[in-house]
Design a protein around this motif. Structure first.
Motif, PDB file in Angstrom:
ATOM      1  N   THR A  74       0.621  -1.151   0.026  1.00 38.92           N
ATOM      2  CA  THR A  74       0.065  -0.090  -0.042  1.00 38.92           C
ATOM      3  C   THR A  74       0.934   1.460   0.049  1.00 38.92           C
ATOM      4  OG1 THR A  74      -1.787  -1.325   1.282  1.00 38.92           O
ATOM      5  CG2 THR A  74      -2.017   1.243   1.321  1.00 38.92           C
ATOM      6  N   GLY A  75       2.052   0.983   0.534  1.00 42.21           N
ATOM      7  CA  GLY A  75       2.849   2.090   0.607  1.00 42.21           C
ATOM      8  C   GLY A  75       3.408   2.493  -0.906  1.00 42.21           C
ATOM      9  N   SER A  76       3.809   1.539  -1.711  1.00 47.87           N
ATOM     10  CA  SER A  76       4.152   1.557  -3.004  1.00 47.87           C
ATOM     11  C   SER A  76       3.051   2.274  -3.805  1.00 47.87           C
ATOM     12  CB  SER A  76       4.212   0.133  -3.707  1.00 47.87           C
ATOM     13  OG  SER A  76       5.364  -0.734  -2.969  1.00 47.87           O
ATOM     14  N   PHE A  77       1.621   2.100  -3.442  1.00 45.30           N
ATOM     15  CA  PHE A  77       0.514   2.749  -4.138  1.00 45.30           C
ATOM     16  C   PHE A  77       0.812   4.188  -3.857  1.00 45.30           C
ATOM     17  CE2 PHE A  77      -3.723   4.354  -4.330  1.00 45.30           C
ATOM     18  CZ  PHE A  77      -4.364   3.645  -5.234  1.00 45.30           C
ATOM     19  N   CYS A  78       1.138   4.647  -2.677  1.00 45.34           N
ATOM     20  CA  CYS A  78       1.337   5.924  -2.260  1.00 45.34           C
ATOM     21  C   CYS A  78       2.658   6.508  -3.144  1.00 45.34           C
ATOM     22  CB  CYS A  78       1.717   6.097  -1.003  1.00 45.34           C
ATOM     23  SG  CYS A  78       0.606   5.800   0.301  1.00 45.34           S
ATOM     24  N   VAL A  79       3.405   5.892  -3.365  1.00 44.05           N
ATOM     25  CA  VAL A  79       4.344   6.107  -4.358  1.00 44.05           C
ATOM     26  C   VAL A  79       3.927   6.379  -5.788  1.00 44.05           C
ATOM     27  CG1 VAL A  79       6.917   5.224  -5.426  1.00 44.05           C
ATOM     28  CG2 VAL A  79       6.448   4.887  -2.939  1.00 44.05           C
ATOM     29  N   GLY A  80       3.380   5.576  -6.105  1.00 43.53           N
ATOM     30  CA  GLY A  80       2.728   5.629  -7.606  1.00 43.53           C
ATOM     31  C   GLY A  80       1.795   6.883  -7.803  1.00 43.53           C
ATOM     32  N   VAL A 222      -6.874  13.331  -2.147  1.00 43.45           N
ATOM     33  CA  VAL A 222      -7.199  12.086  -2.524  1.00 43.45           C
ATOM     34  C   VAL A 222      -5.670  11.206  -2.119  1.00 43.45           C
ATOM     35  CG1 VAL A 222      -7.661  10.455  -4.521  1.00 43.45           C
ATOM     36  CG2 VAL A 222      -8.981  12.262  -4.204  1.00 43.45           C
ATOM     37  N   GLY A 223      -4.756  11.550  -2.494  1.00 48.69           N
ATOM     38  CA  GLY A 223      -3.558  11.209  -2.295  1.00 48.69           C
ATOM     39  C   GLY A 223      -2.963  10.857  -0.765  1.00 48.69           C
ATOM     40  N   MET A 224      -3.952  11.532   0.286  1.00 53.50           N
ATOM     41  CA  MET A 224      -3.716  11.249   1.504  1.00 53.50           C
ATOM     42  C   MET A 224      -4.392   9.998   1.997  1.00 53.50           C
ATOM     43  SD  MET A 224      -4.086  14.931   2.937  1.00 53.50           S
ATOM     44  CE  MET A 224      -3.567  14.495   4.831  1.00 53.50           C
ATOM     45  N   VAL A 225      -5.380   9.704   1.243  1.00 52.94           N
ATOM     46  CA  VAL A 225      -6.189   8.521   1.610  1.00 52.94           C
ATOM     47  C   VAL A 225      -5.455   7.319   1.887  1.00 52.94           C
ATOM     48  CG1 VAL A 225      -8.227   7.154   0.938  1.00 52.94           C
ATOM     49  CG2 VAL A 225      -8.485   9.383   0.639  1.00 52.94           C
ATOM     50  N   LEU A 229      -4.677   4.649   5.362  1.00 53.05           N
ATOM     51  CA  LEU A 229      -5.104   3.216   5.172  1.00 53.05           C
ATOM     52  C   LEU A 229      -3.710   2.396   5.436  1.00 53.05           C
ATOM     53  CD1 LEU A 229      -7.512   3.105   2.041  1.00 53.05           C
ATOM     54  CD2 LEU A 229      -8.291   3.055   4.441  1.00 53.05           C
ATOM     55  N   HIS A 230      -2.666   2.745   5.083  1.00 49.86           N
ATOM     56  CA  HIS A 230      -1.492   2.176   5.028  1.00 49.86           C
ATOM     57  C   HIS A 230      -1.017   2.017   6.675  1.00 49.86           C
ATOM     58  CE1 HIS A 230       2.968   1.429   4.106  1.00 49.86           C
ATOM     59  NE2 HIS A 230       2.378   0.248   4.169  1.00 49.86           N
ATOM     60  N   VAL A 231      -1.006   3.475   7.202  1.00 52.14           N
ATOM     61  CA  VAL A 231      -0.671   3.391   8.826  1.00 52.14           C
ATOM     62  C   VAL A 231      -1.528   2.375   9.675  1.00 52.14           C
ATOM     63  CG1 VAL A 231      -0.785   5.002  10.827  1.00 52.14           C
ATOM     64  CG2 VAL A 231       0.033   5.776   8.390  1.00 52.14           C
ATOM     65  N   VAL A 232      -2.963   2.444   9.243  1.00 50.54           N
ATOM     66  CA  VAL A 232      -3.758   1.730   9.959  1.00 50.54           C
ATOM     67  C   VAL A 232      -3.052   0.076   9.733  1.00 50.54           C
ATOM     68  CG1 VAL A 232      -6.179   0.570  10.030  1.00 50.54           C
ATOM     69  CG2 VAL A 232      -5.673   3.015   9.967  1.00 50.54           C
TER      70      VAL A 232
END
Length: 503
Positions: A74-80, A222-225, A229-232
């Motif tokens: 999910t962190g990689s999703f944030c990178v994308g 939207v990028g913060m969502v 979720l990843h932190v949780v």
């Protein structure tokens, strides 16, 4: 002198033992056929354990390791999301804040500068805090960066937000593939680590699509969502067993490994192999940057740094960050181009995830570089024909095919495989310094490419992509002669073989 000689003999003895052990495991049809004799398990218990392995003796992929990998990437999703933002937000930001080409080039490239700063400290941070807590820290940087961009009133706030986002992304680029490589079974490690690239493509595709319909400020919210979720999700994953073993926390290491492999699986062989490697690493001592250039580490260092240099110098970051402007320059509608590109990138990356442990790293890397070189050459020809006014009606079509084909080829292999190989080839005692150097190399070159990309395009668009095409050709030669195949080998086996290759 006698003491140093004794230590060297012990190191060589341990290397030889690990090498013989890893090779003997590979030669057996069922690696655990005589494991119960060493671990004291009864024959009956051995048969019960054996059902949790596949026919080649590899441990089965558990639901637990799949869910944990999904949470991590999910962190990689944030990178994308961060990577795709500058392309789709360019028109809106330039219009609303009246930015010049140079100012927007700074905004687009400063994420890679932040990534460079994050990469410098990524290895040390993940070694001190652990892989799990390092990912928490990354999300703090990313969420703060997105918030700054959403509230920005001028270029300064935009750059600050993008820079903070880059720091988080830079640390992510090291810790995510390393963590996954340390928890995944060896026969699927490539596919699991490639999920890092797959989720980056998911994030990139999402922003390429929705960025055509919503404002740049709302897009940053939207990028913060996914950050939240990843932190949780991070609260529910274990620490890396190899990191725990490195710091002598053997009981926690075995508990983490048992959780990953399943409660009914005998983990003694894998746990003992990890412990042997950690003991060898501790005897060698923690290696700094000066010691990193010893002869025994030269070969893996050339592989890691070389792949990162070639990945960036082939122009990948510039094409992804400024895809919209490339379509517009060629006369093709950027909204259609980015939407189609986003739709195709994810299935292509999924294919790479599936076949990486079947085709192997080398074959997939060379195929990816061949595609990138071919489509970069086609784009160079397209822009050249446009400048001479030849076949103007075909320029938009050539541009669309070239940019789309280039990014798909990149997603297939060169985007993710260098990170997979980086996570595999370095022993624990050099993973911090070597991983940091490799990651810094990637982000430093990425910053140079993204900052100069628009300037190079103004200089000569055709010549720029001719250079990128040439770099891709060099990459094929480098991979063919230098990069070894690592599929199907344990991390301990890969590192022992690479270490022995220079003796």
């Amino acid at each position: 002198m006698e003491r140093q000689k004794s230590i060297m003999e012990r190191q060589k003895s341990m290397e030889s033992g690990l090498l013989r052990k890893s090779l003997s495991i590979r030669e057996r049809k069922h690696p655990n056929d005589d494991g119960y004799l060493e671990t004291g398990l009864s024959s009956k218990r051995h048969k019960e354990v054996k059902k949790h392995h596949n026919e080649d003796g590899e441990c089965c992929v558990t639901t637990s390791v799949c869910l944990i990998t999904f949470i991590v990437v999910t962190g990689s999703f944030c990178v994308g999301c961060g990577t795709g933002y500058s392309s789709v937000a360019q028109h809106g930001i330039v219009s609303d804040l009246s930015l010049s080409v140079a100012e927007y080039s700074m905004f687009g490239s400063i994420m890679t500068l932040g990534g460079l700063i994050g990469a410098v400290f990524s290895g040390k941070i993940s070694d001190v805090l652990g892989r799990k807590r390092t990912m928490f820290l990354c999300e703090a940087f990313c969420a703060t960066g997105w918030l700054c961009i959403a509230l920005a009133k001028d270029a300064l706030w935009l750059d600050c937000g993008r820079f903070l986002l880059g720091i988080g992304v830079g640390i992510f680029s090291y810790v995510i593939p390393v963590y996954i490589a340390e928890i995944a079974p060896k026969h699927v490690r490539g596919s699991f680590v490639f999920a890092n690239q797959l989720m980056q493509n998911f994030g990139l595709s999402l922003f390429f699509i929705i960025g055509n319909f919503i404002s740049w400020r709302f897009l940053s919210i939207v990028g913060m969502v996914p950050c939240v979720l990843h932190v949780v999700g991070l609260f529910f994953i274990p620490e890396s067993p190899r990191w725990l073993a490195k710091f002598g926390r053997d009981k926690e290491c075995r508990a983490s490994l048992q959780h990953l492999r399943g409660h009914d699986v005998d983990i003694s062989q894998e746990a003992n192999a990890i412990k042997d490697t950690m003991d060898f690493s501790q005897q060698s001592g923690e290696t700094g940057f000066v010691e990193l250039f010893q002869r025994r580490y030269v070969f893996p260092l050339i592989i890691g740094v070389g792949l990162m240099l070639l990945q960036q110098l082939s122009g990948s970051a510039g094409v992804i960050y400024y895809a919209s402007s490339l379509y517009e320059r060629g006369g093709f509608p950027s909204a259609i181009g980015t939407s189609v590109m986003a739709t195709i990138m994810v299935p292509k990356a999924m294919i790479g995830t599936i076949i990486v442990d079947k085709m192997g790293r080398r074959t997939l890397l060379m195929a990816s570089c061949a595609g990138m070189g071919l489509f970069a050459l086609l784009l160079s020809v397209s822009y050249s024909l446009q400048s001479f006014g030849i076949l103007p009606e075909l320029t938009p079509l050539f541009t669309f095919i070239s940019v789309l084909g280039y990014i798909i080829s990149y997603a297939l292999g060169m985007g993710g495989l260098p990170w997979i190989i980086m996570s595999e080839i370095f022993p624990m005692n050099v993973k911090v310094s070597a991983g940091t150097l490799v990651t810094v190399t990637n982000w430093a070159c990425g910053w140079i490419i993204t900052f100069t990309f628009n300037l190079l395009m103004q200089w000569n668009a055709s010549g720029t992509f001719l250079i990128f095409s040439s770099v891709s050709a060099v990459s094929i030669v480098f991979i063919y002669f230098i990069v070894p195949e690592t599929k199907g080998r344990s991390l301990e086996e890969i590192q022992t073989l690479l270490s022995n290759s220079v003796h």
